[in-house]
Design a protein around this motif. Structure first.
Motif, PDB file in Angstrom:
ATOM      1  N   LYS A   1      10.935   0.634  55.042  1.00  0.00           N
ATOM      2  CA  LYS A   1      10.625   1.980  54.556  1.00  0.00           C
ATOM      3  C   LYS A   1      11.863   2.635  53.947  1.00  0.00           C
ATOM      4  O   LYS A   1      11.789   3.258  52.879  1.00  0.00           O
ATOM      5  N   ALA A   2      13.013   2.506  54.606  1.00  0.00           N
ATOM      6  CA  ALA A   2      14.243   3.104  54.089  1.00  0.00           C
ATOM      7  C   ALA A   2      14.600   2.524  52.724  1.00  0.00           C
ATOM      8  O   ALA A   2      14.915   3.278  51.789  1.00  0.00           O
TER       9      ALA A   2
ATOM     10  N   VAL B   1      12.604   3.518  45.248  1.00  0.00           N
ATOM     11  CA  VAL B   1      11.719   4.436  44.519  1.00  0.00           C
ATOM     12  C   VAL B   1      12.541   5.562  43.896  1.00  0.00           C
ATOM     13  O   VAL B   1      12.368   5.897  42.722  1.00  0.00           O
ATOM     14  N   ALA B   2      13.451   6.137  44.676  1.00  0.00           N
ATOM     15  CA  ALA B   2      14.304   7.212  44.149  1.00  0.00           C
ATOM     16  C   ALA B   2      15.159   6.704  42.996  1.00  0.00           C
ATOM     17  O   ALA B   2      15.333   7.401  41.984  1.00  0.00           O
ATOM     18  N   SER B   3      15.678   5.492  43.109  1.00  0.00           N
ATOM     19  CA  SER B   3      16.500   4.912  42.041  1.00  0.00           C
ATOM     20  C   SER B   3      15.669   4.648  40.793  1.00  0.00           C
ATOM     21  O   SER B   3      16.121   4.905  39.665  1.00  0.00           O
ATOM     22  N   TRP B   4      14.464   4.130  40.992  1.00  0.00           N
ATOM     23  CA  TRP B   4      13.567   3.882  39.862  1.00  0.00           C
ATOM     24  C   TRP B   4      13.287   5.195  39.128  1.00  0.00           C
ATOM     25  O   TRP B   4      13.360   5.270  37.903  1.00  0.00           O
ATOM     26  N   PHE B   5      12.974   6.231  39.896  1.00  0.00           N
ATOM     27  CA  PHE B   5      12.670   7.514  39.268  1.00  0.00           C
ATOM     28  C   PHE B   5      13.893   8.131  38.609  1.00  0.00           C
ATOM     29  O   PHE B   5      13.756   8.860  37.623  1.00  0.00           O
ATOM     30  N   ALA B   6      15.077   7.857  39.130  1.00  0.00           N
ATOM     31  CA  ALA B   6      16.288   8.337  38.445  1.00  0.00           C
ATOM     32  C   ALA B   6      16.330   7.767  37.031  1.00  0.00           C
ATOM     33  O   ALA B   6      16.672   8.480  36.075  1.00  0.00           O
ATOM     34  N   GLY B   7      15.967   6.492  36.885  1.00  0.00           N
ATOM     35  CA  GLY B   7      15.883   5.885  35.560  1.00  0.00           C
ATOM     36  C   GLY B   7      14.806   6.547  34.715  1.00  0.00           C
ATOM     37  O   GLY B   7      14.997   6.801  33.523  1.00  0.00           O
TER      38      GLY B   7
ATOM     39  N   ALA C   1      10.900  -1.758  44.283  1.00  0.00           N
ATOM     40  CA  ALA C   1      10.213  -0.653  44.974  1.00  0.00           C
ATOM     41  C   ALA C   1       8.756  -1.005  45.232  1.00  0.00           C
ATOM     42  O   ALA C   1       8.231  -0.754  46.331  1.00  0.00           O
ATOM     43  N   LEU C   2       8.095  -1.611  44.249  1.00  0.00           N
ATOM     44  CA  LEU C   2       6.684  -1.994  44.431  1.00  0.00           C
ATOM     45  C   LEU C   2       6.536  -3.103  45.463  1.00  0.00           C
ATOM     46  O   LEU C   2       5.610  -3.070  46.284  1.00  0.00           O
ATOM     47  N   ALA C   3       7.443  -4.069  45.443  1.00  0.00           N
ATOM     48  CA  ALA C   3       7.380  -5.161  46.432  1.00  0.00           C
ATOM     49  C   ALA C   3       7.548  -4.609  47.845  1.00  0.00           C
ATOM     50  O   ALA C   3       6.800  -4.997  48.765  1.00  0.00           O
ATOM     51  N   LEU C   4       8.498  -3.719  48.022  1.00  0.00           N
ATOM     52  CA  LEU C   4       8.689  -3.111  49.341  1.00  0.00           C
ATOM     53  C   LEU C   4       7.486  -2.251  49.728  1.00  0.00           C
ATOM     54  O   LEU C   4       7.087  -2.206  50.894  1.00  0.00           O
ATOM     55  N   GLY C   5       6.896  -1.575  48.749  1.00  0.00           N
ATOM     56  CA  GLY C   5       5.698  -0.778  49.011  1.00  0.00           C
ATOM     57  C   GLY C   5       4.528  -1.635  49.444  1.00  0.00           C
ATOM     58  O   GLY C   5       3.783  -1.271  50.369  1.00  0.00           O
ATOM     59  N   VAL C   6       4.366  -2.789  48.818  1.00  0.00           N
ATOM     60  CA  VAL C   6       3.294  -3.717  49.229  1.00  0.00           C
ATOM     61  C   VAL C   6       3.559  -4.219  50.641  1.00  0.00           C
ATOM     62  O   VAL C   6       2.633  -4.318  51.456  1.00  0.00           O
ATOM     63  N   TRP C   7       4.814  -4.509  50.958  1.00  0.00           N
ATOM     64  CA  TRP C   7       5.179  -4.943  52.303  1.00  0.00           C
ATOM     65  C   TRP C   7       4.794  -3.866  53.320  1.00  0.00           C
ATOM     66  O   TRP C   7       4.222  -4.163  54.380  1.00  0.00           O
ATOM     67  N   LEU C   8       5.108  -2.604  53.011  1.00  0.00           N
ATOM     68  CA  LEU C   8       4.722  -1.504  53.901  1.00  0.00           C
ATOM     69  C   LEU C   8       3.208  -1.389  54.026  1.00  0.00           C
ATOM     70  O   LEU C   8       2.676  -1.154  55.111  1.00  0.00           O
ATOM     71  N   TRP C   9       2.536  -1.538  52.906  1.00  0.00           N
ATOM     72  CA  TRP C   9       1.083  -1.437  52.883  1.00  0.00           C
ATOM     73  C   TRP C   9       0.466  -2.517  53.757  1.00  0.00           C
ATOM     74  O   TRP C   9      -0.443  -2.251  54.537  1.00  0.00           O
TER      75      TRP C   9
END
Length: 142
Positions: free
Chosen positions: A5-6, A12-18, A61-69
């Motif tokens: 999660k961390a 996600v924050a880094s992606w959105f910074a881009g 970010a998406l890979a980690l999100g799928v892992w969380l999901w």
């Protein structure tokens, strides 16, 4: 799962910074005088590099999100409307990333027809998208 999660939040924050900065490059590109080739090429190089880097951040970010999901349990999605809404907005963010690539191509091909003001408004969409995703993930309003 807290480590996942961390790192998901960090990426996600880094992606959105881009995604926050890439349209700012478009604002500057839209304002470059036609005879300023060096400035245009410098901004295009920055845009290409930022797009590639933020694309990489998006994938992680998406890979980690799928892992969380998967850890959350796909079977537990019933009644989790906040998550459905968040996933829909994430799809919107992915689409926004691809729309940025299309705009970058237009600048590369000297085919941009939009003003710097339009790109300023376009840039603000990411702030709204990011805020909505964070609120849904943290507050879980429904």
């Amino acid at each position: 799962m807290l480590w996942v999660k961390a790192f998901h939040i960090v990426f996600v924050a880094s992606w959105f910074a881009g995604l926050f900065y890439l349209p700012r490059i478009f604002v500057n590109l839209a304002m470059v005088p036609a005879d300023s080739h060096a400035e245009r090429e410098r901004l295009l190089l920055m845009g290409r590099k930022l797009y590639r880097f933020s694309n990489l951040l998006m994938v992680v970010a998406l890979a980690l999100g799928v892992w969380l999901w998967l850890g959350f349990g796909i079977h537990r999605l019933a009644g989790q409307y906040w998550l459905h809404a968040k996933l829909l907005l994430v799809l919107g963010a992915i689409g926004y990333q691809h729309v940025c690539r299309a705009h970058l191509r237009q600048f590369e091909e000297l085919a941009n027809r939009r003003s710097h003001r339009w790109y300023r408004v376009f840039n603000e969409l990411t702030v709204l998208l990011f805020a909505a995703i964070v609120v849904l993930a943290v507050v879980r309003p429904f």
